[in-house]
Design a protein around this motif. Structure first.
Motif, PDB file in Angstrom:
ATOM      1  N   HIS A 413      55.042  66.875   8.866  1.00 34.71           N
ATOM      2  CA  HIS A 413      53.678  67.289   8.578  1.00 34.71           C
ATOM      3  C   HIS A 413      53.393  67.041   7.106  1.00 34.71           C
ATOM      4  O   HIS A 413      54.181  67.430   6.239  1.00 34.71           O
ATOM      5  N   GLY A 427      37.194  63.115  14.435  1.00 37.47           N
ATOM      6  CA  GLY A 427      37.410  62.079  15.450  1.00 37.47           C
ATOM      7  C   GLY A 427      37.260  60.662  14.938  1.00 37.47           C
ATOM      8  O   GLY A 427      37.572  59.704  15.653  1.00 37.47           O
ATOM      9  N   ARG A 455      47.842  54.761  11.682  1.00 35.57           N
ATOM     10  CA  ARG A 455      47.790  55.009  13.133  1.00 35.57           C
ATOM     11  C   ARG A 455      48.480  53.888  13.908  1.00 35.57           C
ATOM     12  O   ARG A 455      49.300  54.147  14.803  1.00 35.57           O
ATOM     13  N   GLN A 459      51.959  53.941  16.142  1.00 29.65           N
ATOM     14  CA  GLN A 459      51.977  53.496  17.538  1.00 29.65           C
ATOM     15  C   GLN A 459      53.021  52.414  17.758  1.00 29.65           C
ATOM     16  O   GLN A 459      53.689  52.380  18.797  1.00 29.65           O
ATOM     17  N   SER A 464      53.144  59.185  17.618  1.00 34.51           N
ATOM     18  CA  SER A 464      51.758  59.633  17.689  1.00 34.51           C
ATOM     19  C   SER A 464      51.410  60.360  16.399  1.00 34.51           C
ATOM     20  O   SER A 464      52.292  60.883  15.703  1.00 34.51           O
ATOM     21  N   ILE A 465      50.113  60.386  16.076  1.00 35.62           N
ATOM     22  CA  ILE A 465      49.646  61.064  14.866  1.00 35.62           C
ATOM     23  C   ILE A 465      48.425  61.891  15.221  1.00 35.62           C
ATOM     24  O   ILE A 465      47.597  61.481  16.054  1.00 35.62           O
ATOM     25  N   SER A 466      48.318  63.075  14.610  1.00 35.89           N
ATOM     26  CA  SER A 466      47.176  63.956  14.841  1.00 35.89           C
ATOM     27  C   SER A 466      46.821  64.639  13.530  1.00 35.89           C
ATOM     28  O   SER A 466      47.591  64.586  12.559  1.00 35.89           O
ATOM     29  N   VAL A 467      45.662  65.273  13.490  1.00 36.19           N
ATOM     30  CA  VAL A 467      45.209  65.906  12.258  1.00 36.19           C
ATOM     31  C   VAL A 467      44.521  67.218  12.575  1.00 36.19           C
ATOM     32  O   VAL A 467      43.830  67.333  13.602  1.00 36.19           O
ATOM     33  N   LYS A 468      44.729  68.200  11.703  1.00 39.56           N
ATOM     34  CA  LYS A 468      44.008  69.470  11.743  1.00 39.56           C
ATOM     35  C   LYS A 468      43.484  69.733  10.341  1.00 39.56           C
ATOM     36  O   LYS A 468      44.166  69.449   9.351  1.00 39.56           O
ATOM     37  N   PHE A 477      48.292  66.430   8.456  1.00 35.99           N
ATOM     38  CA  PHE A 477      48.533  65.301   9.346  1.00 35.99           C
ATOM     39  C   PHE A 477      49.940  65.458   9.931  1.00 35.99           C
ATOM     40  O   PHE A 477      50.906  65.684   9.180  1.00 35.99           O
ATOM     41  N   THR A 478      50.035  65.336  11.256  1.00 30.83           N
ATOM     42  CA  THR A 478      51.321  65.511  11.932  1.00 30.83           C
ATOM     43  C   THR A 478      51.709  64.212  12.622  1.00 30.83           C
ATOM     44  O   THR A 478      50.936  63.662  13.416  1.00 30.83           O
ATOM     45  N   ARG A 480      54.714  62.341  14.980  1.00 30.71           N
ATOM     46  CA  ARG A 480      55.863  62.535  15.871  1.00 30.71           C
ATOM     47  C   ARG A 480      56.464  61.172  16.164  1.00 30.71           C
ATOM     48  O   ARG A 480      55.754  60.271  16.620  1.00 30.71           O
TER      49      ARG A 480
END
Length: 485
Positions: A413, A427, A455, A459, A464-468, A477-478, A480
């Motif tokens: 993270h 988004g 991104r 891939q 994978s990458i995500s954000v909060k 930013f996370t 995995r």
């Protein structure tokens, strides 16, 4: 003796006289015959009459009549039994054939005719058996085709609707329910219940009225906004004109087209800025500024900065193109994630120190986190994320990298205490050239391609990458990644 007809016949010259059946003096029926008598010289001597009573003949006639009746009755009964036997023998196999045919008509092909009575009936039975085998084979083929067609329709991403001549829904596949947001069975309902879209209703009505196929692109807004490519096709049959309606959701295609258009526009704009600067300062130098050492050095420094910016932009575009097409070469090696983060901290530390930011590495694992992959690509991901965190965090803030490890993957993270990202922008932050704060990113030399590159690189590493983010409090930013590719 009274004379009778037989005597008169002889007297009249006949050789034999007969009376026929007459009634005698006793009231009984008699039969008389008379013949003339002659001597040896041929002289007439007299007439001889024979009389026979018919009682015995009557009795014999009665017996004969009874015998004939009994014989006739026995013959009729016997003939009836023979006819019944023959009829049963013929009708039994015919009934068996009828049973087989009835079973075939009900879709049961397991019944066969097995009779061996008459060659003609056996031939008919064998024909029925062949017919059953042929119908079973064709029925199985039809069922298999229907199963394949149903499986195909169920898996199609294109919505398929079949309407009858009364404009009722005969068939619709699952894609229609998903595209139009339908949550109930509408079979046998009017097509008007299928959608509240005026455009879709109008296309179907015009197709029925004009009896011509149509293809149009429409927008629907319920249950959510979509762009549909609608094809309608008339199918004439004996019951009237049926219609097939094909619905293809092209919302994502149109979005990608817009992204590509925006990319070309933004790339042109980003490239034009340094190119214009280089051209302008070059013209100034050629016009005489070369003779002024102070201006010469100042302009050359600006030109170097702009050329460097142009180089970074071109390299980012090339990296993005390769990453997007999965053409980035991967060198599989053992990576100690803790060391990779520290190396990135060393590169970015001057910018962080300049803003008074604190860089921290945290881990929930007592030993270093290890994974397999391309170290240079992993460091490129870390550099982009940490650089963004530094760029969007004000003075005195903190940048933290937290490492986690499971049996199958590693997780890191990248968190900051910066300005945060508005929820409506979350988004889109991975889109090319998209900037939340355009002024800040341009001033810092950012190209707007960093997160897009991140991104696609993630891939490419099967991660994978995500954000909060919370506006005003910071972003996390996370990423995995599998432990081994």
């Amino acid at each position: 003796m009274s004379s009778g007809k037989e005597i008169l016949n002889v007297l009249e010259g006949e050789s034999i006289g007969v009376s026929g059946i007459v009634t005698g003096q006793a009231g009984k029926r008699e039969y008389r015959v008379a013949v003339p008598l002659y001597n040896g010289k041929g002289e007439f001597l007299g007439i001889a009459r024979l009389t026979h009573q018919l009682d015995e003949l009557d009795s014999l006639e009665s017996q004969l009549t009874q015998s004939v009746f009994v014989f006739s009755f026995v013959s009729i009964v016997l003939a009836s039994f023979i006819a019944l036997h023959l009829t049963n023998r013929v009708s039994r196999p015919l009934k068996q054939i009828e049973t087989v045919i009835n079973r075939i008509s009900e879709g049961d092909y397991s019944e066969y005719y097995m009779g061996v009575d008459y060659p003609e009936i056996m031939e008919l039975g064998n024909t029925v058996n062949k017919l059953a085998d042929s119908l079973e084979e064709k029925n199985n083929t039809i069922l298999q085709s229907n199963d394949r067609l149903s499986a195909l329709l169920d898996r199609l991403i294109i919505g398929v609707v079949l309407l009858d001549s009364e404009r009722r829904i005969e068939m619709m596949n699952p894609a229609v329910y998903q595209i139009l947001g339908i949550d109930e069975n509408l079979l046998a309902h009017s097509f008007l219940e299928m959608s509240k879209s005026y455009g879709l209703v109008q296309i179907i009505q015009e197709t029925y009225q004009q009896k011509t196929n149509k293809n149009e692109e429409i927008h629907i807004y319920h249950p959510k906004e979509r762009i549909l490519d609608v094809n309608t096709m008339i199918i004439p049959d004996i019951r009237g004109n049926q219609m097939i309606v094909l619905l293809y959701d092209i919302t994502e295609i149109r979005r990608l087209e817009k992204v590509r258009t925006d990319f070309v526009t933004n790339a042109s704009h980003e490239l034009r800025t340094p190119v214009t600067a280089l051209k302008g300062f070059s013209e100034v130098l050629l016009d005489g500024a070369l003779d002024n050492p102070q201006l010469l050095r100042q302009f050359l420094e600006i030109m170097y900065k702009e050329s460097r910016r142009l180089e970074i932009l071109v390299n980012d575009i090339l990296d993005l193109s390769r990453a997007e097409q999965r053409q980035v070469p991967m060198k599989i090696e053992k990576i100690i994630l803790n060391d990779a983060v520290k190396a990135c901290f060393q590169v970015i530390k001057p910018q962080a120190d300049e803003k008074g930011l604190k860089l921290r590495l945290l881990s929930n694992h007592p030993t270093p986190v290890v994974l397999e992959g391309d170290q240079s690509r992993l460091e490129q991901v870390l550099n982009n994320l940490i650089y963004n965190a530094v760029n969007y965090t004000d003075k005195g803030g903190k940048i933290s990298v937290l490492l986690e490890e499971t049996n199958e993957e590693v997780i890191f993270h990248v968190a900051d205490t910066g300005i945060g990202i508005p929820e409506e922008n979350l988004g889109r932050i991975f889109e090319r050239f998209y900037r939340v704060d355009k002024g800040r990113s341009r001033n810092s030399g950012g190209t707007g391609l960093g997160l897009s590159i991140v991104r696609y690189l993630v891939q490419n590493m099967n991660g994978s990458i995500s954000v909060k983010s919370t506006l005003g409090l910071g972003s996390t930013f996370t990423v995995r990644l599998p432990k081994s590719l």
